[in-house]
Scaffold this active site. Structure first.
Site, PDB file in Angstrom:
ATOM      1  CE  LYS A  98     -41.478 -23.923  -4.787  1.00 12.80           C
ATOM      2  NZ  LYS A  98     -42.803 -24.670  -5.348  1.00 12.80           N
ATOM      3  CG  ASP A 132     -45.324 -24.405  -1.826  1.00 18.15           C
ATOM      4  OD1 ASP A 132     -46.945 -24.902  -0.581  1.00 18.15           O
ATOM      5  OD2 ASP A 132     -45.874 -23.874  -2.605  1.00 18.15           O
ATOM      6  CG  MET A 133     -39.152 -24.328   3.752  1.00 16.49           C
ATOM      7  SD  MET A 133     -38.877 -22.937   4.543  1.00 16.49           S
ATOM      8  CE  MET A 133     -40.070 -22.588   5.715  1.00 16.49           C
ATOM      9  NE  ARG A 182     -48.732 -27.935   1.592  1.00 20.61           N
ATOM     10  CZ  ARG A 182     -48.693 -27.069   0.438  1.00 20.61           C
ATOM     11  NH1 ARG A 182     -47.287 -26.546   0.535  1.00 20.61           N
ATOM     12  NH2 ARG A 182     -49.620 -25.916  -0.435  1.00 20.61           N
ATOM     13  CB  ALA A 187     -39.009 -31.912  -1.672  1.00 22.71           C
ATOM     14  CG  HIS A 225     -47.534 -38.554  -2.693  1.00 23.22           C
ATOM     15  ND1 HIS A 225     -47.199 -37.881  -2.621  1.00 23.22           N
ATOM     16  CD2 HIS A 225     -49.059 -37.964  -3.258  1.00 23.22           C
ATOM     17  CE1 HIS A 225     -46.716 -37.318  -3.416  1.00 23.22           C
ATOM     18  NE2 HIS A 225     -48.715 -37.020  -3.158  1.00 23.22           N
ATOM     19  NE  ARG A 286     -39.366 -28.505  -6.226  1.00 25.35           N
ATOM     20  CZ  ARG A 286     -39.124 -27.204  -7.602  1.00 25.35           C
ATOM     21  NH1 ARG A 286     -37.784 -26.942  -7.790  1.00 25.35           N
ATOM     22  NH2 ARG A 286     -40.086 -25.974  -7.726  1.00 25.35           N
ATOM     23  NE  ARG A 287     -42.388 -33.322  -7.054  1.00 24.34           N
ATOM     24  CZ  ARG A 287     -42.639 -32.211  -6.307  1.00 24.34           C
ATOM     25  NH1 ARG A 287     -42.954 -30.925  -7.138  1.00 24.34           N
ATOM     26  NH2 ARG A 287     -41.304 -32.085  -5.773  1.00 24.34           N
TER      27      ARG A 287
END
Length: 304
Positions: A98, A132-133, A182, A187, A225, A286-287
């Site tokens: 990041k 990563d965005m 990607r 999220a 997923h 976040r997960r």
């Protein structure tokens, strides 16, 4: 209730005091399911195990809060250390990072200096680096910096988020750079002024950008997923004669492992995103925000 829980966990993940508390007490609360320890050694060991199961990896040294130039340079040093560990161990792994952890919120110049150091080390070791965005406020500057870096380095890619209205135009702009992307749904909690509020619209836009990028002939990492999206990608490549060498499926460490294994057996390339480090709390929150099932897993660990 699900929306309320998601908002709560997203807010906790941004809380500096909670992050400090989490560092103090270590990888408890079930976080070890999603984070491969707090050291480079543990991340490399996890990568070896995943490689042995037929999967490739992208390692990410977690860093949620960077307020000083010194902290940004320390984070940069950890990225370089990770690259050197990948090269020395011989694991099949990329690096994800990041740019806020490299000082983007301090100054663009500092972040670009740190990015060039990382990409130079990665290029010497034949390792690919993925930017990563992050949230919407960092979207434009991240893309601008990627385009600048892409002119110097061919071992760098970036992430595109399907839930933003601007995404299709961003894809068109990136076409000339032959970008290795990607593709994700997204999220972060964003305003309906900049993102699709309805899941069905996000899903449709996700399918659109997967198709755009694959048919443009560029390397595509489908990071999801969602089995519907995976089946859509399989049909798309089959119907258009697209080689399996042009794309891969990407999933998070500790999530949908059976699906990962099934895809490997079917002959698809599967890359597992493996985060590690002491700044694990924001990532962990976040997960939990993304999937309610993750919350029940954590509660069961508390009960034990």
């Amino acid at each position: 209730m699900e929306v309320l829980m998601r908002t709560m966990f997203q807010s906790l993940g941004k809380n500096h005091s909670m992050n400090k508390l989490a560092k103090k007490y270590g990888l408890r609360m079930g976080a070890a399911r999603f984070v491969a320890g707090d050291s480079t050694e543990s991340a490399i060991q996890t990568s070896k195990e995943l490689n042995n199961s037929g999967k490739v990896v992208t390692l990410d040294h977690l860093g949620e809060f960077v307020f000083t130039e010194e902290e940004a340079r320390l984070s940069t040093a950890m990225c370089i250390q990770t690259l050197e560990a990948i090269a020395e161990s011989g694991v099949q792994s990329n690096l994800s990072l990041k740019m806020t952890s490299l000082g983007l919120d301090i100054s663009k110049e500092l972040c670009m200096e740190n990015m060039r150091r990382i990409l130079h080390t990665a290029r010497m070791n034949n390792i690919f680096v993925r930017i990563d965005m992050e949230d919407y406020l960092h979207c434009q500057i991240s893309l601008d910096m990627y385009k600048e870096l892409r002119k110097e380095f061919d071992n760098v890619g970036i992430v595109i988020q399907a839930y933003l209205y601007r995404t299709e135009q961003d894809m068109n702009d990136l076409h000339q750079y032959q970008a290795n992307l990607r593709l994700v749904k997204g999220a972060y909690k964003e305003s309906p002024e900049v993102s699709f509020p309805e899941k069905k619209d996000v899903d449709e836009n996700y399918k659109k950008i997967i198709k755009m990028h694959l048919l443009n002939g560029h390397y595509t990492a489908v990071a999801s997923h969602d089995e519907e999206m995976i089946q859509y990608t399989k049909r798309l490549v089959r119907e258009n004669g697209i080689s399996n060498d042009q794309f891969e499926f990407q999933m998070l460490y500790g999530i949908c492992v059976e699906l990962q294994d099934r895809l490997v057996k079917e002959g698809y390339k599967v890359r597992v995103y493996v985060p590690y480090g002491i700044d694990w709390f924001g990532y962990f929150m976040r997960r939990l925000a993304e999937r309610p099932a993750n919350v029940w897993f954590v509660l069961k660990n508390f009960a034990k």
